[in-house]
Design an enzyme around this catalytic site. Sequence first.
Site, PDB file in Angstrom:
ATOM      1  N   TYR A 144      37.620  40.904  54.756  1.00 27.14           N
ATOM      2  CA  TYR A 144      38.912  40.743  54.030  1.00 27.14           C
ATOM      3  C   TYR A 144      39.353  41.750  53.134  1.00 27.14           C
ATOM      4  O   TYR A 144      38.178  42.009  52.150  1.00 27.14           O
ATOM      5  CB  TYR A 144      38.942  39.228  53.482  1.00 27.14           C
ATOM      6  CG  TYR A 144      40.166  38.834  52.714  1.00 27.14           C
ATOM      7  CD1 TYR A 144      41.609  38.873  53.178  1.00 27.14           C
ATOM      8  CD2 TYR A 144      40.214  38.714  51.567  1.00 27.14           C
ATOM      9  CE1 TYR A 144      42.447  38.497  52.646  1.00 27.14           C
ATOM     10  CE2 TYR A 144      41.233  38.415  50.489  1.00 27.14           C
ATOM     11  CZ  TYR A 144      42.561  38.317  51.039  1.00 27.14           C
ATOM     12  OH  TYR A 144      43.729  38.011  50.253  1.00 27.14           O
ATOM     13  N   ASP A 239      34.487  48.318  50.005  1.00 29.25           N
ATOM     14  CA  ASP A 239      35.305  47.266  49.203  1.00 29.25           C
ATOM     15  C   ASP A 239      34.452  46.295  48.698  1.00 29.25           C
ATOM     16  O   ASP A 239      33.867  45.426  49.301  1.00 29.25           O
ATOM     17  CB  ASP A 239      36.350  46.555  50.072  1.00 29.25           C
ATOM     18  CG  ASP A 239      37.074  45.346  49.454  1.00 29.25           C
ATOM     19  OD1 ASP A 239      36.926  45.286  48.226  1.00 29.25           O
ATOM     20  OD2 ASP A 239      37.805  44.495  49.994  1.00 29.25           O
ATOM     21  N   LYS A 267      37.199  40.362  40.992  1.00 29.13           N
ATOM     22  CA  LYS A 267      36.500  39.511  40.536  1.00 29.13           C
ATOM     23  C   LYS A 267      35.539  39.505  39.402  1.00 29.13           C
ATOM     24  O   LYS A 267      36.174  39.259  38.312  1.00 29.13           O
ATOM     25  CB  LYS A 267      35.655  39.055  42.092  1.00 29.13           C
ATOM     26  CG  LYS A 267      36.602  38.750  42.987  1.00 29.13           C
ATOM     27  CD  LYS A 267      36.272  37.816  44.536  1.00 29.13           C
ATOM     28  CE  LYS A 267      37.218  37.422  45.172  1.00 29.13           C
ATOM     29  NZ  LYS A 267      37.506  38.165  46.220  1.00 29.13           N
TER      30      LYS A 267
END
Length: 431
Positions: A144, A239, A267
Site C-alpha cells: 500500500y 516506501d 507515520k
Amino acid sequence: MNTKRSEELYSKAKNYFPGGVNSPVRAFRSVGGTPRFIAKGKGSKIWDADGNEFLDFCASWGPLINGHAHEDVVNAISTTAANGTSFGAPTELENHLAELILSNNPYIEKMRFVSSGTEAVMSAIRLARGASGRKKILKFEGCYHGHSDSLLVKAGSGLVTFGNTSSAGVPEEFVKETVVVPLDNEAAVEAAFKEFPNEIACVIIEPIPANNGLLLQRKEFLTFLRDICTRNGAYLLFDEVISGFRVGFTGAAGLYGIRPDIITYGKIIGGGLPVGAYGASAQLMSNISPEGGVYQAGTLSGNPVAMAAGIAQLSLCLQKDFYTNLEAKTKAFTATIRNYAAQKNYTLRIFETGSIFWIAFSNDEAIRTAEAIDPKSMEKFRVLYHYLLENGIYLGPSGYEVGFISSVHTEDELKRASEIFCAGLDRVFAS
Ligand SMILES: *Cc1c(COP(=O)(O)O)cnc(C)c1O
C-alpha cells in the site's frame, strides 16, 4: 462491556461522514460491530467514550512508537503552538528535524517535508518520473502506498499486468502507467523490464510490506530489485512510511543494508501529527522546485507544531538501545503466543520484525505474497478480535493489519496481554 456512548456517537457520525468515518478501516467493516470512539490516550493505553480501557497495539496505525501523549511530545507541541501554529515561511524547527534525520541516516542527503504519507509517495513518484523522463511505474500486489491515483491499482490476471483500478474515479489512463507484479517473484520483475524497456521510471516497494499482513521479503529479492533498477536506469523507491524509524532509525534500508534511490517517510516522523517526507541524494533532490522543474508544494508543509512533535519523538528514538529494547520486548511477547499455539497444535503463525507483528491463521512457514493469505482465515481473526476487545486489548480492526509495540508498553502489560491472546486462541479454536 458498555458501548452505549460509542454507538450514539457512531450513529451521529453517520450523518456527517460517509460510513461515519474519515478513513474507511475505522468503520470496523471487516470485523463487524461498533467502532470504539476514543476519548483519551496515555502511554500504552487508550480509553473509549464509555470509559473502557484498552492496551493499544494499533498505535494510530504506527506513528506512536513512544505511546500516547508522551510528555516530551506534548510539551514540544504546547510550547511551540503558543508561539503560533503556522507561518507559511521557513522556521528553524524544520532545520532541526531535518538535521536530526539526515545526520543519523546515511541513505538520504536531502529531503522535503509534506503532510502525509500519501503526499510523500505521490511527490516521490513525480520526482522519479521527472528525473528519468519516463512514465511507467512498477509496484507490487500487497503493498500500500497511500491513496493517490496512480497507486490505487491492483493486479489484473497474469504475471505482469497493467493493474485494474482499486477505486472508482481513477481513470484508466493512469492505470496504464502502473505495472503491477507479485512480491517475491524475480521472474515477474524481469518480465516487466523486458516488456517495457526504458519505460519504467521507478520500482516502488514497501521493503517491509506491512499493510496487507506482514509479508516479510527475502533480502535477496530486495537486492535483486536494487540491481535490476540500476541495470535498467530505473529508480528504486523504498516506501518506508511504516518501516522508517520503526525497525531501526534508518528503517528497512538500514536493516537490510540496501541503498534505494528515493525513500518516503510518514507515520512515526511526525510524532503523531500529520507529517510525511521524501528524501534522496542531493543531486536527485535538486530536481525539486524551486531548484529544478519538478513542482511540489504545501501550505502546511514543515508545520512548526508538527516539526516540534517529530523532533521530540525522534530524539527519544535516538536514545541508546532504544530499538534493541523494543525488539526484545516484542520477541518475548510473540514467543509466548507462538509457543502456546504450537503446544496446542493451533493453525497459527506470528510474523514479526522489530516491533511490528502479525498473526496469520495459517501453517505456512513464510507468507511473502498477498495471494498466500487465505481470505477464509479472516473469520478466525474476527473471533479473536472481539475476544481481545472485550478483554481490554485494542488491535487495528482487520486481520490484514499488523500490530505495533511501543517503547512504553511494559513487560508486565505485555505478559498479561499475551495471556489474553492465548485465551482468545482457545476461544477461536473451540468453535
Ligand atoms: C500509511 C502508509 C501510506 C499512506 O500514508 P498516509 O499518511 O495515510 O497518507 C503510504 N505508504 C505506506 C507504506 C503506509 O504504510
